[in-house]
Design a protein around this motif. Structure first.
Motif, PDB file in Angstrom:
ATOM      1  N   THR A 110       0.831  -1.202   0.000  1.00  0.00           N
ATOM      2  CA  THR A 110       0.000   0.000   0.000  1.00  0.00           C
ATOM      3  C   THR A 110       0.865   1.252   0.000  1.00  0.00           C
ATOM      4  OG1 THR A 110      -1.741  -1.186   1.191  1.00  0.00           O
ATOM      5  CG2 THR A 110      -1.830   1.221   1.229  1.00  0.00           C
ATOM      6  N   GLY A 111       1.922   1.234   0.799  1.00  0.00           N
ATOM      7  CA  GLY A 111       2.830   2.376   0.841  1.00  0.00           C
ATOM      8  C   GLY A 111       3.560   2.577  -0.473  1.00  0.00           C
ATOM      9  N   LEU A 112       3.936   1.476  -1.108  1.00  0.00           N
ATOM     10  CA  LEU A 112       4.632   1.571  -2.390  1.00  0.00           C
ATOM     11  C   LEU A 112       3.707   2.146  -3.464  1.00  0.00           C
ATOM     12  CD1 LEU A 112       7.526   0.771  -3.297  1.00  0.00           C
ATOM     13  CD2 LEU A 112       6.516  -1.295  -4.284  1.00  0.00           C
ATOM     14  N   ALA A 113       2.448   1.733  -3.443  1.00  0.00           N
ATOM     15  CA  ALA A 113       1.480   2.271  -4.400  1.00  0.00           C
ATOM     16  C   ALA A 113       1.274   3.767  -4.179  1.00  0.00           C
ATOM     17  CB  ALA A 113       0.158   1.525  -4.277  1.00  0.00           C
ATOM     18  N   ALA A 114       1.203   4.178  -2.925  1.00  0.00           N
ATOM     19  CA  ALA A 114       1.038   5.602  -2.625  1.00  0.00           C
ATOM     20  C   ALA A 114       2.247   6.396  -3.110  1.00  0.00           C
ATOM     21  CB  ALA A 114       0.842   5.799  -1.124  1.00  0.00           C
ATOM     22  N   ARG A 115       3.435   5.843  -2.913  1.00  0.00           N
ATOM     23  CA  ARG A 115       4.646   6.524  -3.382  1.00  0.00           C
ATOM     24  C   ARG A 115       4.649   6.655  -4.900  1.00  0.00           C
ATOM     25  NH1 ARG A 115      10.675   3.829  -3.472  1.00  0.00           N
ATOM     26  NH2 ARG A 115      11.491   5.243  -5.082  1.00  0.00           N
ATOM     27  N   ALA A 116       4.319   5.567  -5.596  1.00  0.00           N
ATOM     28  CA  ALA A 116       4.307   5.602  -7.059  1.00  0.00           C
ATOM     29  C   ALA A 116       3.294   6.619  -7.567  1.00  0.00           C
ATOM     30  CB  ALA A 116       3.994   4.215  -7.615  1.00  0.00           C
ATOM     31  N   ARG A 117       2.143   6.679  -6.932  1.00  0.00           N
ATOM     32  CA  ARG A 117       1.126   7.649  -7.343  1.00  0.00           C
ATOM     33  C   ARG A 117       1.608   9.082  -7.124  1.00  0.00           C
ATOM     34  NH1 ARG A 117      -3.774   3.985  -4.880  1.00  0.00           N
ATOM     35  NH2 ARG A 117      -4.720   3.360  -6.867  1.00  0.00           N
ATOM     36  N   ARG A 118       2.297   9.329  -6.021  1.00  0.00           N
ATOM     37  CA  ARG A 118       2.822  10.678  -5.772  1.00  0.00           C
ATOM     38  C   ARG A 118       3.837  11.064  -6.837  1.00  0.00           C
ATOM     39  NH1 ARG A 118       3.078   8.857  -0.406  1.00  0.00           N
ATOM     40  NH2 ARG A 118       5.332   8.518  -0.612  1.00  0.00           N
ATOM     41  N   GLU A 119       4.730  10.153  -7.165  1.00  0.00           N
ATOM     42  CA  GLU A 119       5.766  10.464  -8.150  1.00  0.00           C
ATOM     43  C   GLU A 119       5.158  10.694  -9.531  1.00  0.00           C
ATOM     44  OE1 GLU A 119       9.134   7.856  -8.078  1.00  0.00           O
ATOM     45  OE2 GLU A 119       9.323   7.947  -5.890  1.00  0.00           O
ATOM     46  N   ILE A 120       4.130   9.934  -9.857  1.00  0.00           N
ATOM     47  CA  ILE A 120       3.453  10.129 -11.140  1.00  0.00           C
ATOM     48  C   ILE A 120       2.713  11.463 -11.154  1.00  0.00           C
ATOM     49  CG2 ILE A 120       1.482   9.297 -12.492  1.00  0.00           C
ATOM     50  CD1 ILE A 120       2.529   6.449 -11.892  1.00  0.00           C
ATOM     51  N   ALA A 121       2.060  11.797 -10.055  1.00  0.00           N
ATOM     52  CA  ALA A 121       1.349  13.076  -9.978  1.00  0.00           C
ATOM     53  C   ALA A 121       2.317  14.243 -10.149  1.00  0.00           C
ATOM     54  CB  ALA A 121       0.612  13.187  -8.649  1.00  0.00           C
ATOM     55  N   ASP A 122       3.500  14.120  -9.565  1.00  0.00           N
ATOM     56  CA  ASP A 122       4.504  15.181  -9.691  1.00  0.00           C
ATOM     57  C   ASP A 122       4.986  15.334 -11.131  1.00  0.00           C
ATOM     58  OD1 ASP A 122       4.350  15.695  -6.992  1.00  0.00           O
ATOM     59  OD2 ASP A 122       6.121  14.508  -6.468  1.00  0.00           O
ATOM     60  N   ALA A 123       4.934  14.237 -11.896  1.00  0.00           N
ATOM     61  CA  ALA A 123       5.431  14.260 -13.272  1.00  0.00           C
ATOM     62  C   ALA A 123       4.342  14.545 -14.298  1.00  0.00           C
ATOM     63  CB  ALA A 123       6.091  12.918 -13.606  1.00  0.00           C
TER      64      ALA A 123
END
Length: 220
Positions: free
Chosen positions: A7-20
């Motif tokens: 769950t934490g990894l998915a949240a991190r990936a979503r944040r990085e994608i949102a930033d990009a």
């Protein structure tokens, strides 16, 4: 603990994608009402190749990782791509294009990097990489499809039946997030590299951006 990590990894990936994430010129121009018909044909034809390729990629993943939870997830995704192909034919028909025309269309190279990368990961990647990449990118893709369906009906006179391809993808499949998190957790438990999984999510997003940019190239 592993599910928590997924769950934490998915949240991190979503944040990085949102930033990009940057502005989607193709969808913005479509909503303005001035999209040339030719570009709608491009959209249908490029998607025909993408969905056909992704269907095979998910089938390959289901064969490589047949045990639960991975096999169920990837088999379901392959079946969904099959449904989408049928719906895409309806959109093409509304444009006056046959399936044969879609097959004969000359694709734009940068519009096809997304399915090429997914096929690469299907052949050589881990189940957790693909599951995370799909999960982290699905919300943005779905939002674009929702906007496209609405614009096609309100600005270009298409019927709801014509845009079923886009409404199909506008919502996540029931239970998809839970299934994907189970696959990610299982992969992490077996030693999959979480950094590679996040990298796959970022790259898939970059290649999807390239798809939209290719469709909008030359438009003002």
């Amino acid at each position: 603990m592993t599910r928590h990590s997924a769950t934490g990894l998915a949240a991190r990936a979503r944040r990085e994608i949102a930033d990009a994430t940057s502005q989607n010129r193709f969808v913005d121009l479509l909503e303005s009402g001035g999209m040339p018909r030719e570009r709608l044909v491009w959209l249908a034809a490029e998607e025909h190749r993408i969905v056909s390729s992704d269907r095979r990629s998910f089938a390959l993943l289901a064969a490589r990782f047949p045990e639960a939870p991975s096999g169920e997830l990837f088999l379901g995704l392959a079946q969904g791509e099959g449904q989408a192909l049928t719906l895409l034919s309806d959109f093409a028909a509304a444009l006056g294009e046959s399936d044969e025309n879609l097959r004969n269309y000359e694709p734009k190279p940068f519009a096809q990097v997304y399915p090429a990368y997914l096929a690469q990961r299907a052949a050589f990647g881990t189940a957790s990489e693909v599951a995370l990449a799909m999960l982290a990118n699905l919300e943005e893709w779905g939002a674009y499809c929702s906007r496209i369906a609405e614009a096609l009906c309100t600005r270009y006179g298409f019927r709801k039946a014509d845009v079923g391809f886009f409404t199909f993808f506008a919502e996540s499949p029931p239970g998809f997030e839970e299934q994907a998190l189970d696959v990610i957790a299982s992969g992490l438990a077996s030693g999959d590299d979480p950094e590679e999984a996040v990298r796959a999510a970022r790259l898939l997003h970059a290649y999807e951006t390239a798809f939209w940019d290719a469709l909008a190239e030359g438009l003002s």
